[in-house]
Design an enzyme around this catalytic site. Structure first.
Site, PDB file in Angstrom:
ATOM      1  N   ASP A 139       4.534  -4.953  -0.059  1.00  0.00           N
ATOM      2  CA  ASP A 139       4.550  -3.542  -0.447  1.00  0.00           C
ATOM      3  C   ASP A 139       5.078  -3.312  -1.861  1.00  0.00           C
ATOM      4  OD1 ASP A 139       3.453  -2.634   1.841  1.00  0.00           O
ATOM      5  OD2 ASP A 139       5.194  -1.475   2.515  1.00  0.00           O
ATOM      6  N   HIS A 165       9.569   6.862  -2.356  1.00  0.00           N
ATOM      7  CA  HIS A 165      10.281   5.957  -1.432  1.00  0.00           C
ATOM      8  C   HIS A 165      11.427   5.188  -2.080  1.00  0.00           C
ATOM      9  CE1 HIS A 165       7.309   6.704   1.620  1.00  0.00           C
ATOM     10  NE2 HIS A 165       6.319   6.156   0.933  1.00  0.00           N
ATOM     11  N   ASP A 210       2.328  14.174   0.384  1.00  0.00           N
ATOM     12  CA  ASP A 210       1.894  12.803   0.654  1.00  0.00           C
ATOM     13  C   ASP A 210       1.900  12.574   2.170  1.00  0.00           C
ATOM     14  OD1 ASP A 210       1.870  10.042  -1.182  1.00  0.00           O
ATOM     15  OD2 ASP A 210       2.491   9.667   0.894  1.00  0.00           O
TER      16      ASP A 210
END
Ligand SMILES: [Zn+2]
Length: 378
Positions: A93, A135, A170
């Protein structure tokens, strides 16, 4: 106040990119620019382009800890150690790639640049399609995010006494931003996202409402798989609008992740980009400055079209042409050739029933826990 909308972009943002196997594509900003230029949406007295200024180390340290920034900088030079790995770097990620520190500093610097343009009164509307890294934490990378530009931009506003409404559209919950302001009330966070029960990062439930001074200023609207346009708009209208009215912010930051759109390979909502046009125009009615950012969106073509549409609304170019998509032939929404807007997407009646019931429950929970804190009658 100036009516000019500013698009943050520099070709330098294309110099470093995430590895090809990573779903996060940093070329989307340049592709969006190409699209809006081809439509005449980056010329004229109402719009202009502005180059981003890279965030300085001092600016990055307003949120991120020095040890993490050191690890990120080293990783960008090809030196990933155990320390960096423990901070989330070098995972699928958050892959390590050459120049990642420079990329992240410039992409996040674009959001800070946008905030400064708004603070100085040079513009009321700014769009950084290379932003939206909601994030990232102070000492870790997560979910394709290394530097949290949203937090840095919000802090830029709060430092000059501006109260910020952060609206996150989002498909993923904005865990990094929420945590940064969880005990503060000068930034209200409202996030609509696919429920953490079915999607990364597994947070953002209705009972996360902030703590201490910030209680009632973190608002989460988790949505079920298959959520479609009118269910989403109902949640926005019944939860976000009354809270925005009551909070009466000085400025908006809106994260326009396009991973909510039907067909996104990483998520499971079923929206069309008409939702973004609707919501952006509803937010514009508050007549407050808006800093919009990009975010997720892993179907590149749909994402680029969605951002181009959002930009056209932000610079006042979009007339309400919802009817264009009505009654058309049943095409997959990616095949719709009627301009930037997706055709209206019909979803299965059975699925709609399930979605409606779940969305209604979430709305009622928030109305009973958060609204009383703000004195909103339900
Ligand atoms: Zn996302």
């Amino acid at each position: 106040m100036s009516g000019k909308a500013v698009f943050l972009y520099s070709s330098e943002l294309e110099q470093n990119s995430y590895p090809a196997e990573c779903p996060f594509n940093s070329k989307r900003a340049g592709l969006t620019r190409k699209t809006i230029i081809s439509m005449g949406l980056l010329s004229g007295s109402e719009r202009s382009e502005h180059p981003p200024i890279s965030a300085t180390r001092q600016e990055l340290e307003k949120f991120h800890v020095p040890a993490y920034l050191n690890a990120l900088e080293n990783a960008g030079k090809g030196e990933l150690d155990a320390n960096g790995f423990a901070m989330g770097l070098g995972t699928p990620d958050c892959p390590v790639f050459r120049g990642m520190y420079d990329y992240a500093s410039l992409a996040s610097g674009a959001s800070i640049t946008a905030a400064n343009l708004i603070i100085s009164g040079k513009t009321d509307i700014a769009f950084n399609p290379s932003g939206g890294y909601h994030h990232a934490g102070p000492n870790y990378a997560a979910g394709f995010c290394y530097i949290n530009d949203i937090v840095l931009a919000a802090l830029t506003f709060t430092r000059v006494g501006k109260r910020v409404l952060f609206l996150d559209l989002d498909v993923h919950h904005c865990d990094g931003v929420q945590a940064a302001f969880y005990r503060r009330r000068d930034v209200m966070t409202i996030s609509l996202h696919e429920s953490g029960k079915t999607l990364f990062p597994g947070t953002g439930f209705e009972n996360e409402i902030g703590e201490g001074d910030g209680k009632g200023y973190s608002v989460n609207v988790p949505l079920p798989v298959g959520t479609y346009d009118s269910a989403y708009l109902k949640a926005f209208s019944e939860v976000a609008l009354p809270l925005i009215n009551s909070y009466n912010p000085d400025v908006f930051i809106i994260e326009l992740g396009m991973d909510t759109l039907a067909g996104d390979p990483l998520a499971h909502l079923n929206l069309t980009n008409n939702v973004y046009a609707e919501i952006v125009s509803m937010v514009m009615k508050f007549k407050k400055p808006i800093l919009a950012t990009g975010g997720g969106g892993y179907n590149i073509e749909n994402t680029v079209r969605g951002w181009a549409l959002a930009w056209s609304v932000l610079c006042g170019d979009q007339t309400d042409d919802m009817s264009i998509g009505m009654g058309g032939m049943m095409l997959a929404n990616t095949e719709w050739a009627g301009g930037l807007r997706d055709r209206v997407l019909l979803s299965d009646a059975g699925r709609r029933c399930v979605v409606d019931a779940e969305v209604q429950t979430v709305i009622e929970r928030i109305r009973s826990t958060v609204f009383p804190i703000h004195g909103i009658n339900t």
